[in-house]
Design a protein around this motif. Structure first.
Motif: not given
Length: 121
Positions: A64-90
């Protein structure tokens, strides 16, 4: 004691973008798996995206999110991100960060407290 904190949630219009961040602190060992789940009232928590160091950092996405969301991590900061594009009400849900770490043969799991994402139509 491990503390996992998400940030970046809020209200956005349909078609907009938002980025979630998750940082772990405390007695955390080698984090090898980082993921985002989401949950709406009355439903089970579902996997949105994951990134697994044991699989060469390969990212996995729910259909449902493939092509719209991107998960990434910054190992130096021990952080994980979720970039969410073209968001939908669902996509409206509480989003949770989930981490697995290990020390030797022992593995541990950690959840964040969740951050609300609301997409208006």
């Amino acid at each position: 004691q491990v503390r996992v904190v998400e940030s970046g949630g809020g209200l956005v219009q349909s078609g907009g973008s938002m980025r979630l961040s998750c940082a772990a602190s405390g007695s955390i060992f080698t984090v090898y798996y980082m993921a985002w789940y989401r949950q709406t009232p009355g439903t089970q928590r579902e996997l949105v995206a994951a990134i697994d160091r044991d699989r060469g950092g390969l990212a996995q996405y729910d259909g449902s999110v493939r092509g719209r969301f991107i998960i990434s991590r910054d190992n130096t900061k021990g952080t994980v991100y979720l970039q969410m594009n073209n968001l939908k009400p669902e996509d409206t849900a509480v989003y949770y960060c989930y981490l697995r770490d290990r020390l030797g043969d022992s593995e541990y799991t950690h959840w964040g407290q969740g951050t609300q994402v609301t997409v208006s139509s």
